[in-house]
Write an enzyme that holds these catalytic residues in place. Sequence first.
Site, PDB file in Angstrom:
ATOM      1  N   HIS A 121       0.885  -1.170   0.000  1.00  0.00           N
ATOM      2  CA  HIS A 121       0.000   0.000   0.000  1.00  0.00           C
ATOM      3  C   HIS A 121       0.924   1.221   0.000  1.00  0.00           C
ATOM      4  CE1 HIS A 121      -2.758   2.990   1.716  1.00  0.00           C
ATOM      5  NE2 HIS A 121      -3.755   2.186   1.397  1.00  0.00           N
ATOM      6  N   ASP A 198       3.513  -4.075   8.030  1.00  0.00           N
ATOM      7  CA  ASP A 198       2.208  -3.437   7.934  1.00  0.00           C
ATOM      8  C   ASP A 198       1.164  -4.542   8.086  1.00  0.00           C
ATOM      9  OD1 ASP A 198      -0.236  -2.564   7.012  1.00  0.00           O
ATOM     10  OD2 ASP A 198       0.544  -1.584   5.216  1.00  0.00           O
ATOM     11  N   GLN A 201      -4.063  -5.406   7.071  1.00  0.00           N
ATOM     12  CA  GLN A 201      -5.027  -6.370   6.510  1.00  0.00           C
ATOM     13  C   GLN A 201      -4.935  -7.741   7.178  1.00  0.00           C
ATOM     14  OE1 GLN A 201      -7.405  -5.529   4.575  1.00  0.00           O
ATOM     15  NE2 GLN A 201      -6.733  -3.564   3.754  1.00  0.00           N
ATOM     16  N   LYS A 224     -10.231  -1.181  10.418  1.00  0.00           N
ATOM     17  CA  LYS A 224     -10.286  -2.401   9.609  1.00  0.00           C
ATOM     18  C   LYS A 224     -10.544  -3.631  10.481  1.00  0.00           C
ATOM     19  CE  LYS A 224      -7.041  -0.632   6.174  1.00  0.00           C
ATOM     20  NZ  LYS A 224      -7.938  -0.078   5.165  1.00  0.00           N
ATOM     21  N   CYS A 362      -4.598   2.015  -3.895  1.00  0.00           N
ATOM     22  CA  CYS A 362      -3.419   2.647  -3.258  1.00  0.00           C
ATOM     23  C   CYS A 362      -2.206   1.733  -3.353  1.00  0.00           C
ATOM     24  CB  CYS A 362      -3.684   3.014  -1.795  1.00  0.00           C
ATOM     25  SG  CYS A 362      -5.064   4.127  -1.583  1.00  0.00           S
TER      26      CYS A 362
HETATM   27  N1  C6P Z   1      -6.215   0.254   2.820  1.00  0.00           N
HETATM   28  C1  C6P Z   1      -7.906  -0.221   1.181  1.00  0.00           C
HETATM   29  O1  C6P Z   1      -8.972  -0.004   0.606  1.00  0.00           O
HETATM   30  P1  C6P Z   1      -5.011   3.766   7.031  1.00  0.00           P
HETATM   31  O2  C6P Z   1      -5.623   4.534   5.919  1.00  0.00           O
HETATM   32  O3  C6P Z   1      -3.846   4.490   7.656  1.00  0.00           O
HETATM   33  O4  C6P Z   1      -6.006   3.274   8.035  1.00  0.00           O
HETATM   34  O5  C6P Z   1      -4.447   2.420   6.374  1.00  0.00           O
HETATM   35  C2  C6P Z   1      -3.578   2.467   5.306  1.00  0.00           C
HETATM   36  C3  C6P Z   1      -3.272   1.082   4.841  1.00  0.00           C
HETATM   37  C4  C6P Z   1      -2.015   0.573   5.044  1.00  0.00           C
HETATM   38  N2  C6P Z   1      -1.700  -0.689   4.707  1.00  0.00           N
HETATM   39  C5  C6P Z   1      -2.584  -1.506   4.151  1.00  0.00           C
HETATM   40  C6  C6P Z   1      -2.185  -2.900   3.816  1.00  0.00           C
HETATM   41  C7  C6P Z   1      -3.892  -1.047   3.898  1.00  0.00           C
HETATM   42  O6  C6P Z   1      -4.764  -1.856   3.345  1.00  0.00           O
HETATM   43  C8  C6P Z   1      -4.229   0.289   4.226  1.00  0.00           C
HETATM   44  C9  C6P Z   1      -5.588   0.844   3.908  1.00  0.00           C
HETATM   45  C10 C6P Z   1      -7.554   0.576   2.425  1.00  0.00           C
HETATM   46  O7  C6P Z   1      -7.140  -1.087   0.807  1.00  0.00           O
HETATM   47  C11 C6P Z   1      -7.838   2.016   2.242  1.00  0.00           C
HETATM   48  S1  C6P Z   1      -6.759   2.802   1.112  1.00  0.00           S
END
Ligand code: C6P
Length: 404
Positions: A121, A198, A201, A224, A362
Site C-alpha cells: 500500500h 504493515d 489487513q 479495519k 493505493c
Molecule cells: N487500505 C484499502 O482499501 P489507514 O488509511 O492508515 O487506516 O491504512 C492504510 C493502509 C495501510 N496498509 C494496508 C495494507 C492497507 O490496506 C491500508 C488501507 C484501504 O485497501 C484504504 S486505502
Amino acid sequence: MLDLRAIRAEFPILAQSMTGGPLVYLDNAATVQKPLFVLEAMDHYYRTINANVHRGVHTLSQRATDAFEEARKKVQKHIGAAEIHEVIWVRGTTEAVNLVAHGFRSLLVPGDEILVSSIEHHSNLVPWQMLSQGTGATLKTIPMLPNGTLDQEAYERLLNHKTKLVAFNHISNALGTVNPVKKMAAQAKAVGAAVFVDGAQAVPHQSIDVMDLGVDFYAFSGHKMYGPTGIGILYGTTEWLEKLPPYMGGGEMIKKVTLTSSTYAGLPHKFEAGTPDIAGAIGLGAAIDWMQSIGMDRIAHHEKELLVYGQSVLQKIEGLIEYGTAPDKAAVLSFGLKGVHPYDLGTLLDQQGIAVRTGHHCAQPIMCALDIPGTVRASIAVYTTKEEWDALADGIRRAAHMLQ
Ligand code: C6P
C-alpha cells in the site's frame, strides 16, 4: 460453525436496503462495519466518562485514563507484546509508518539500504521513499512474481550488511497475498536489519503474535478490525522505540520543558503528543473484545472457507481474470473482466447494491507490474455470507451482459 444470522444482527448498517435490494458489502478491506458492542462502548464513554487522560486529578479524568489504558492492555494481550509501553496509539497504519520512517532519519546515513516490498500500500512505500530522499540511504525493492507473491530468492539476494530496515505487509490489500512474515523477519534480522510489518489487513483476519513473528514494528488500523476510524496501533520493541526520537512535540510527551529546551517522557508517552483519540482507543479495545468473543481462529477458519467459495463462484464467470493467485491468500479477491474497465464494472455493481472497490487500491506499483489500470476488489469480513458471493457473481454477469 458461526451463527452468521446472529453476527449480522449486531451490525445495523448491514440491514439496510440499497437500490431496492439487500446491501451487499464487499469492501471490507477499505473499512469494516462496526458492531453495536463497539458503538455502545464509545457511546457509553462519551455519555458517562468523557474527560482528558493523564492530566487531571479529578475522578472523571482518572476513569477516562483507566479506560484508555485498559484498552492499551487489551491490544498488548491481543498481539502478544511483551510490554504495555510497546503499544503506541496512532491515528492509523499510515501514521505508524510515518512515525517510524521519521525516526529513522536520525539513524541512517548515505550508503545504508532500505528494503521495501513491491506489493505495498502506498502508506508503506511513500514514507520510505521520503526517508531515502532525506538521508541519502538507498531504497531497494523486493520484486513481485506473476502470482502476486514476493520473490523470496531475490529477497535473500538483496539482503546484506548495508540493509538497515526491511518493510513489507503481512497481507496485501490489493491481492490478498499472505507474506511469510516469520521467515522474512528472521532473514532480515540475520543481517542486522530492523523489520517493519504493515499488519493492517492481517489483524482483522487472524491471531497475531508479534513476538513469535519476530518483528520489530507492527502497525495496524482500528477501522479495519471492527473499531472506529482515526485510531490505530504502532507496536515496537522497547529497544527500537527507545532508539527513535519523538515524532511530534507537544503536551503529554515531555518530562521537563523550559523556554529553550525539553526532555521527553518515557514510552509510550514519548510518541503520544496531544490529546489522543480516547473514545477511539476505547472503541478499538471493545472491537478486540468483540473479535475475541467469536475467536480469532474461528474467524480465520470461516473466512478461509468463504474465500475458497468466492473463488469457486467467480472462476465460473466467462472472461473473469483473478489477479493474485498466491497459494496463501486471505480475505481479498481482486479481479478483472476481459474488455471491461474496472470502474465501469464497479459502477454497475453499485447500481445493484453491491459495494466493491475499484482502481489501484493505493498500490499503483502492483498495477504497473501487472500492466493493468486497476482491478475490482471484493473483500470479506466475518459477517460475509456465501449468498453475498452469489449476488456478486450474478451482478458481474448482469454487468457483463450490459457492457460486452
Ligand atoms: N487500505 C484499502 O482499501 P489507514 O488509511 O492508515 O487506516 O491504512 C492504510 C493502509 C495501510 N496498509 C494496508 C495494507 C492497507 O490496506 C491500508 C488501507 C484501504 O485497501 C484504504 S486505502
